[in-house]
Design an enzyme around this catalytic site. Structure first.
Site, short mmCIF file in Angstrom:
data_model
loop_
_atom_site.label_atom_id
_atom_site.label_comp_id
_atom_site.label_asym_id
_atom_site.label_seq_id
_atom_site.Cartn_x
_atom_site.Cartn_y
_atom_site.Cartn_z
N HIS A 1 56.74 28.34 8.82
CA HIS A 1 57.17 26.94 8.92
C HIS A 1 57.92 26.62 10.23
O HIS A 1 59.07 26.18 10.22
CB HIS A 1 58.00 26.53 7.72
CG HIS A 1 59.05 27.51 7.27
ND1 HIS A 1 59.96 28.10 8.12
CD2 HIS A 1 59.32 28.00 6.02
CE1 HIS A 1 60.75 28.89 7.44
NE2 HIS A 1 60.38 28.85 6.16
N HIS B 1 51.78 30.41 1.99
CA HIS B 1 53.23 30.24 1.80
C HIS B 1 53.51 29.24 0.68
O HIS B 1 53.62 28.04 0.92
CB HIS B 1 53.85 29.76 3.11
CG HIS B 1 55.34 29.77 3.12
ND1 HIS B 1 56.06 29.80 4.29
CD2 HIS B 1 56.26 29.76 2.13
CE1 HIS B 1 57.36 29.80 4.01
NE2 HIS B 1 57.50 29.76 2.69
N ASN C 1 64.21 23.28 4.55
CA ASN C 1 64.73 24.34 5.39
C ASN C 1 63.57 25.16 5.96
O ASN C 1 62.90 25.83 5.19
CB ASN C 1 65.65 25.24 4.56
CG ASN C 1 66.50 26.14 5.42
OD1 ASN C 1 66.76 25.85 6.58
ND2 ASN C 1 66.94 27.25 4.85
N ASN D 1 60.72 35.57 -3.21
CA ASN D 1 62.08 35.24 -3.65
C ASN D 1 62.09 34.70 -5.07
O ASN D 1 62.59 33.61 -5.37
CB ASN D 1 62.75 34.27 -2.68
CG ASN D 1 61.98 32.98 -2.47
OD1 ASN D 1 60.79 32.89 -2.80
ND2 ASN D 1 62.63 31.98 -1.93
N HIS E 1 60.89 34.28 7.78
CA HIS E 1 61.71 33.07 7.82
C HIS E 1 62.75 33.30 8.92
O HIS E 1 63.63 34.14 8.78
CB HIS E 1 62.39 32.86 6.46
CG HIS E 1 63.30 31.69 6.39
ND1 HIS E 1 63.05 30.61 5.59
CD2 HIS E 1 64.48 31.41 7.01
CE1 HIS E 1 64.02 29.72 5.72
NE2 HIS E 1 64.92 30.20 6.57
N ASP F 1 61.14 35.82 2.64
CA ASP F 1 61.18 34.37 2.88
C ASP F 1 62.37 33.72 2.20
O ASP F 1 62.68 34.00 1.05
CB ASP F 1 59.92 33.70 2.36
CG ASP F 1 60.00 32.19 2.51
OD1 ASP F 1 60.42 31.73 3.58
OD2 ASP F 1 59.68 31.49 1.55
N HIS G 1 55.70 28.73 -3.32
CA HIS G 1 56.71 29.21 -4.28
C HIS G 1 56.31 28.73 -5.66
O HIS G 1 56.32 27.52 -5.92
CB HIS G 1 58.09 28.68 -3.91
CG HIS G 1 58.56 29.07 -2.55
ND1 HIS G 1 59.28 30.21 -2.30
CD2 HIS G 1 58.38 28.46 -1.34
CE1 HIS G 1 59.54 30.30 -1.00
NE2 HIS G 1 59.00 29.25 -0.40
N ASP H 1 54.49 25.58 2.24
CA ASP H 1 55.84 25.94 1.78
C ASP H 1 56.16 25.17 0.50
O ASP H 1 57.28 24.65 0.33
CB ASP H 1 56.89 25.69 2.87
CG ASP H 1 58.24 26.33 2.55
OD1 ASP H 1 58.31 27.13 1.59
OD2 ASP H 1 59.23 26.02 3.24
N ARG I 1 57.90 30.11 -8.39
CA ARG I 1 59.15 30.27 -9.16
C ARG I 1 59.01 31.14 -10.39
O ARG I 1 59.84 31.05 -11.31
CB ARG I 1 59.68 28.89 -9.59
CG ARG I 1 59.75 27.83 -8.51
CD ARG I 1 60.67 28.19 -7.39
NE ARG I 1 60.92 27.06 -6.50
CZ ARG I 1 61.44 27.17 -5.28
NH1 ARG I 1 61.77 28.36 -4.81
NH2 ARG I 1 61.65 26.10 -4.53
#
Length: 421
Positions: A233, A61, A279, A95, A179, A152, A63, A306, A65
């Protein structure tokens, strides 16, 4: 060839805990493991005295970007951060901008990462554009190399659509990574509902029931469909209890927890401000203790960071307007060693299970043991030296652990016969 000498092999797959040398051939495959290995001609050496030689970590998990928000992170800087954190493999969430809902974007990410020492895998989205309306072409995404499917960052609010996705995922034996958050129970994200921190920053916060209500629903749907579902998470003790009960009922479910939910609480948010806005949010000390217990007893399967980089300018906004998320790849081992191993809650071998063995097995990654004949994806770990983080390989510096005294750190990863320090 590469000879790693004087290290302590600590491997949760084989149960090995012994002082051993490891010889890696020119093809990157572990050629020999023995108490003492005489180096062949033209062999390079690495003195691992005081370090453990272990399977590289797997993070399901992260990110990066990329594409779309490379001012925050990109595939190359994210992979560099992962290498610094001891990771052999990471799985990027879908995402991105645009959403990773086509094979082309999966190929873009994996092609960009092909020369990195860390294996970068790209998840595919469950729904097109993460809109929760129309499912993606699961077969096309899986054929492109997606290790799982996830929206997610956004909850699959429609139970009907969620069930249809589970039915299709079960046919293909692919994991859905969720999520879990009922939007109507999140008056404002980033901080625990009704906490002193929420009051300080003038926001209501996010209810723990937002998470638990969705987990309860999706345990029921997993039991109904036979789908393999991973809960991302996990942040509350009640969620852990539900997952424990769901597993007892026979649901094919898994769970991950972050280093920050294992080490921090809502009481730490005022001191760190937006660098502790995340979050799901940090919750109570009772939740933290319940999460540690659930990790120790196997209810929660793995630790995932995360890793969520943001620019300093974004995090400098008022709490209510700043984005949620912190970076985590580089600090994860040090945080977990400090708060779990050094406190006696997990043994070193158990921590390796949660950071390497279990996530690898859940995602079907094979050949990860420190074993002759396996391609070398290793991490060399110092468990005892003091470590203070102040500089990072990631573009993101949004972490509450900067300048904190931690214990232990990754010293290098080994990919094939290449060492990255």
């Amino acid at each position: 060839m590469l000879l790693i000498q004087n290290g302590r092999v600590l491997d949760p797959w084989t149960g090995t805990d012994a002082q051993l040398d490891v010889l890696i051939g020119n093809d990157g495959v572990i050629a020999k493991i023995a108490e003492k290995i005489d180096a062949p001609a033209d062999c390079r050496f690495f003195d691992a005295a005081g370090l453990t030689v272990s399977p590289g970590f797997v993070d399901g998990h992260v990110h990066f970007r990329d594409p779309g928000q490379t001012q925050k992170e990109d595939v190359l800087t994210g992979a560099a951060a992962a290498a610094a954190g001891g990771y052999a493999t990471v799985i990027c969430m879908a995402n991105t901008v645009p959403t990773c809902d086509t094979p082309e974007i999966i190929h873009y990410v994996t092609d960009k990462a092909k020369d990195c020492p860390v294996q970068v895998l790209q998840a595919g989205a469950v729904t097109k554009g993460l809109k929760g309306e129309e499912m993606t072409d699961f077969d096309a995404l899986l054929a492109a190399g997606a290790p799982c499917l996830t929206d997610d960052g956004i909850n699959l609010t429609s139970a009907g659509l969620c069930r249809r996705a589970m039915v299709e995922a079960a046919k293909r034996d692919v994991i859905l990574s969720f999520h879990e958050e009922e939007p109507s129970l999140v008056p404002s994200p980033g901080v625990n509902y009704g906490s002193e921190a929420a009051k300080k920053f003038g926001v209501p916060g996010a209810m723990a029931a937002a998470e638990t209500s969705m987990i309860a629903r999706d345990i029921a749907l997993s039991l109904d469909t036979g789908a393999r579902v991973l809960f991302q998470h996990v942040s509350s003790g009640q969620s852990a209890a539900l997952i424990r009960a769901g597993k007892a009922l026979g649901a094919k479910i898994y769970a991950e927890v972050t280093p920050h939910h294992l080490s921090l609480t809502e009481d730490d948010v005022p001191a760190h401000g937006t660098y502790a806005r995340m979050n799901p949010p940090l919750r109570r000390e009772a939740d933290r203790q319940a999460l540690i217990a659930a990790l120790a007893d196997g209810t929660i399967d793995m630790i995932a960071t995360d890793h969520a980089p943001h620019t300093a300018e974004e995090k400098a906004r008022d709490f209510a307007k700043a984005p949620s998320g912190i970076t985590g790849l580089e600090t994860a081992f040090s945080v977990c060693n400090t708060y779990l191993v050094k406190t006696g809650r997990l043994t070193p071998m158990q921590l390796l299970e949660k950071m390497s063995k279990n996530p690898a097995e859940v995602y079907g990654l094979t050949g990860r043991a420190v074993r002759e004949g396996n391609y070398a994806r290793l991490v060399l770990l110092d468990w005892d030296s003091e470590k203070i983080y102040s500089e990072y390989k990631s573009k993101g510096i949004n972490t509450p652990y900067t300048d904190e005294k931690l214990t232990g750190s990754p010293r290098a990863i080994v990919t094939g016969e290449k060492i990255t320090e």
